[in-house]
Design an enzyme around this catalytic site. Structure first.
Site, PDB file in Angstrom:
ATOM      1  N   SER A 154     -65.937  18.255  -8.583  1.00 49.24           N
ATOM      2  CA  SER A 154     -65.072  19.306  -8.449  1.00 49.24           C
ATOM      3  C   SER A 154     -63.701  18.671  -9.051  1.00 49.24           C
ATOM      4  O   SER A 154     -63.203  17.740  -8.982  1.00 49.24           O
ATOM      5  CB  SER A 154     -64.760  19.838  -6.961  1.00 49.24           C
ATOM      6  OG  SER A 154     -63.778  20.541  -6.837  1.00 49.24           O
ATOM      7  N   TYR A 167     -64.335  18.343   2.117  1.00 46.15           N
ATOM      8  CA  TYR A 167     -64.875  18.585   1.019  1.00 46.15           C
ATOM      9  C   TYR A 167     -64.268  17.710  -0.296  1.00 46.15           C
ATOM     10  O   TYR A 167     -64.939  17.114  -1.123  1.00 46.15           O
ATOM     11  CB  TYR A 167     -64.546  20.076   0.460  1.00 46.15           C
ATOM     12  CG  TYR A 167     -64.905  20.598  -0.665  1.00 46.15           C
ATOM     13  CD1 TYR A 167     -66.257  21.210  -0.884  1.00 46.15           C
ATOM     14  CD2 TYR A 167     -63.970  20.787  -1.890  1.00 46.15           C
ATOM     15  CE1 TYR A 167     -66.437  21.766  -2.302  1.00 46.15           C
ATOM     16  CE2 TYR A 167     -64.468  20.894  -2.977  1.00 46.15           C
ATOM     17  CZ  TYR A 167     -65.903  21.561  -3.317  1.00 46.15           C
ATOM     18  OH  TYR A 167     -66.285  22.373  -4.274  1.00 46.15           O
TER      19      TYR A 167
END
Length: 284
Positions: A154, A167
């Protein structure tokens, strides 16, 4: 002729959203597909996850493209289940050339309020599940002396973000894992890279928690998500991005066009990482 004619790809999280985009993009380019989806809910995830029906629909869509598909309900946290998916794919499709380790989850909480199960689920799916997926395919790829792996990180694997430290930590770690896997598999002719998506329009971002985050207050809406997507990206006209832009990048990474590319993390973020913060004046 497709760029992947005669090849077989395993895609995790293939039931919907980004995973389905990967499966269909690879199939359109000629690959047969092993589609893996959890088909169950994880308690710490606040939005509906992929279902067995979603997986069946992905399989149907792959078959509509005149490609073979093996649909497997499996949790990427379960090594035996992943090994079984690989074995089933090899038995029915004969080979395995590509892994898209896409399965992932997202949840929100300040790090000091986050529960231990919330932290553990995130790391177990988004990091350990990627390791287990690569571990499942590596022996066959090593034996064949070829293969291509793409791991989903990401932009949050390259920068921090508030209220999802678990995350952030997992996605940063995926890049380190990718580089180590690329180094270890290079002598065997197997490549490994990562994609780093910006804000993507999937089930992971279409829920109340995400709407509130983009709105900056409770009671956010889909319109706040769309507005936030425009502010998140630098390129003209880039709002929240389609899963297809990530699937296209992964397609290039697993194709022969990227035959000399390994060990890199590719941001697909419409210029997000160019900005010191959000885009306060997005160009429509």
């Amino acid at each position: 002729m497709g760029r992947l004619d005669g090849k077989v790809a395993l895609v995790t999280g293939a039931g919907r959203g980004q995973g389905r985009a990967h499966a269909l993009t690879l199939a359109r380019e000629g690959a047969d597909v092993v589609a893996v989806e959890i088909g169950a809910q994880i308690d710490t995830v606040g939005y509906p996850m992929g279902t067995p029906e979603d997986l069946a629909e992905t399989a149907r869509l792959v078959e509509e493209l005149d490609r073979r598909v093996v649909a497997v309900q499996a949790d990427v946290r379960d090594q035996a289940a992943l090994d079984g998916a690989v074995e089933q794919g090899l038995a029915e499709l004969g080979r395995l050339d590509i892994l898209i380790a896409n399965a992932g989850i997202w949840s929100l909480a300040p790090f000091w309020e986050m529960s231990e199960p919330q932290w553990n689920d995130m790391v177990d799916v988004n990091l350990t599940g990627v390791w287990k997926s690569a571990k499942a395919v590596a022996p066959h790829m090593i034996e064949r002396g070829s293969g291509a792996i793409v791991m989903t990180s990401s932009v949050n694997g390259l920068e921090p973000g508030a209220n999802y430290a678990h995350y952030i930590a997992a996605k940063h770690a995926v890049i380190g894992l990718m580089r180590s896997v690329a180094l270890e598999l290079a002598p065997h002719g197997v490549r490994c890279n990562a994609v780093c998506p910006g804000a993507i329009d999937t089930g992971m971002t279409n829920w109340q928690g995400a709407y509130d985050m983009f709105a900056g207050h409770e009671g956010g809406s889909r319109e706040d998500l769309e507005r936030g997507g425009r502010g998140f990206h630098a390129l003209k006209g880039a709002g929240i991005l389609s899963p297809q832009v990530i699937a296209d990048a992964a397609l290039w990474l697993v194709s022969d066009e990227a035959a000399a590319v390994t060990g890199v993390a590719v941001p697909v973020d419409a210029g997000h990482l160019l900005m010191p913060g959000i885009n306060a004046a997005p160009v429509e």
